[in-house]
Design an enzyme around this catalytic site. Sequence first.
Site, short mmCIF file in Angstrom:
data_model
loop_
_atom_site.label_atom_id
_atom_site.label_comp_id
_atom_site.label_asym_id
_atom_site.label_seq_id
_atom_site.Cartn_x
_atom_site.Cartn_y
_atom_site.Cartn_z
N TYR A 1 0.86 -1.19 0.00
CA TYR A 1 0.00 0.00 0.00
C TYR A 1 0.89 1.23 0.00
O TYR A 1 1.86 1.30 0.74
CB TYR A 1 -0.92 0.03 1.23
N GLU B 1 -0.45 4.87 -0.54
CA GLU B 1 -1.21 6.10 -0.77
C GLU B 1 -0.30 7.31 -0.59
O GLU B 1 0.49 7.37 0.35
CB GLU B 1 -2.40 6.18 0.19
N ASP C 1 -7.15 13.37 -24.90
CA ASP C 1 -7.18 11.97 -24.49
C ASP C 1 -6.56 11.17 -25.64
O ASP C 1 -7.22 10.90 -26.64
CB ASP C 1 -8.64 11.56 -24.25
N THR D 1 -4.26 5.91 -21.78
CA THR D 1 -4.12 4.58 -21.20
C THR D 1 -2.74 4.09 -21.60
O THR D 1 -2.11 4.64 -22.51
CB THR D 1 -5.21 3.61 -21.73
N LYS E 1 -2.68 0.33 -25.00
CA LYS E 1 -3.11 0.20 -26.40
C LYS E 1 -1.86 0.23 -27.29
O LYS E 1 -1.04 -0.67 -27.21
CB LYS E 1 -4.12 1.29 -26.72
N ARG F 1 -2.45 -2.67 -18.33
CA ARG F 1 -3.71 -1.92 -18.19
C ARG F 1 -3.50 -0.81 -17.18
O ARG F 1 -3.06 -1.06 -16.07
CB ARG F 1 -4.81 -2.83 -17.67
N1 DSN Z 1 -12.67 0.49 -24.74
C1 DSN Z 1 -11.63 1.26 -25.40
C2 DSN Z 1 -11.65 1.08 -26.87
O1 DSN Z 1 -11.90 -0.05 -27.30
O2 DSN Z 1 -11.42 2.00 -27.60
C3 DSN Z 1 -11.71 2.68 -25.03
O3 DSN Z 1 -11.79 2.80 -23.66
#
Ligand code: DSN
Length: 417
Positions: A53, A55, A199, A225, A228, A234
Site C-alpha cells: 500500500y 497512498e 485523451d 491509457t 493500447k 492496463r
Molecule cells: N474500450 C476502449 C476502446 O476499445 O477504444 C476505449 O476505452
Amino acid sequence: MDYKNLKQNDETVYKLILKEQGRQARELEMIASENYVSPAVMEAMASLLTNKYSEGYPGKRYYGGNQVIDDVETLAIERAKRLFGADHVNVQPLSGSPANAAVYMAFLKPGDKVLGLKLDHGGHLSHGHPVNFSGMLYNFVQYGVDSKTGRIDMDEVEEIAKKEKPKMIVAGYSAYSREIEWERFKTIADKVGAYTFADIAHTAGLIAAGEMDSPVGIFDIITTTTHKTLRGPRGAVIMCKEEYAAQVNKAVFPGMQGGPHDHITAAKAVAFGEALKPEFKVYAAQVIKNAKTLAAEFAEKGYRVISGGTDNHLMVVDMTNKGLSGKEAEAVLDRIGISVSRSTVPNDPNPPMNPSGVRFGTPALTTRGMKEEEVKRIAGWIEAAIENRENIEVLDSIKNEVEELCEAFPVPGIHNS
Ligand code: DSN
C-alpha cells in the site's frame, strides 16, 4: 509463465487462463485498442509489488515501507516524461476513465460546460455521453465529424465553441483515424478561455514514437491509457504543464483513488523503457503502414472506410453496402478466428449494440511481426468470410489458414498449447 502454482492451487482458474492463452495464440487480434505486452511487462505486473500500500506520492506516503516503491514510481514518472517530453506526469490512474474523471475533477465543477466529440462520431463514453459519469456530472456539448469527409470540421468546432463558451475542450478519440489539429484546437480554446484536454489513449504509442503529431507542449492536460498502442499494462497516466501539477495530483489522490497499484506502476516503467528504444519507433511506423494497407485493401474491395483511409492504427468500416450489420460482421469474423469490435459510424441510424460498422486496428498484428503482405492476406480472408458467411466449409477453411498464419507469427511470450 508456467502457472505451476496456480495449476496446483486452483485448477479451474488455471484452465480458463490456458484456454484464453490458446485463443490469443491461435487467433488474430484486430481490436484497435488491444495489444500484447512483452514478457518483461507481464512479469512486472505479476510481481510481489502487488502486496504494497502506498497512498500518497514518492517521498510523501501515508504508509511505511515505501522506499522501494518510491524508486519504482519515480522511475516510471521520469521515463514517461522523457518519452512524451511532458513537464509533469502522474502515473497512478488505474485506467482511462478514472484518469479522465480526475482531470474533470481537477479543472471543473459539476455543471460546468465541456465540448467533446460525439460517441457515434468516434468519441469516448467519458467525453460526455449521457449514460456515463461525465455526461451526468458535467454539461457536455458535442461536436461531430463532417458527414462527407468523415473528418473533424475545425470551423464547426470554432463556431460551437464561440456560441457555447465551454470551460474545457476535449480532443483525442477512440474511433477516429485521422491526425488531430492540436494547434487549431488550442487557438480556438484560447479565443473562448477554455482549457485544452487531449485523451490520446489510442495513439499514445504512435505519438511517443514520433509517428504522429503530439499535443504535448500545446494542450494543458493529456491523458492516455498505457495498454493500447503504447503496449504496456492496463492503466493510465495524466500529463500536464507544471503549473497544473499540484491540482492534478490532488485530484488523482485523494480525489479519485486510494492506493496506487504498484505492480502496474512497475510494469508501466518497463513499457516506457521499451517505448524509448529505437525498435519501438520501427514498430509504430509499421503499425501505421499496416493500417494504411488494410484501409486501401478495404476500399479496393468496395467497403466504405470512414474518412476514406487512416493516418493511425485504426479505421472504421461501414458494412451497410455489404448487406450486414457491424454486429453480424463481428460474429462472422469471430467464426474464422479474427477478433474485431463492432462500431457506430457517424450519424449511425442503428443503436450502439447493433451498429453499422466495424473498427479494425493493426497494433496487435504488428506486435506479432506481421507486415503489409500478411495484412493483404488477412483483408482477403475478411472479404471472403463476409461474402461466404453462410458457407461453413469456406469459413472452416479460412479459419485453418488464420491458424497457420498465427503459428508462423507467434505472440511474444505466449505458447500455443
Ligand atoms: N474500450 C476502449 C476502446 O476499445 O477504444 C476505449 O476505452
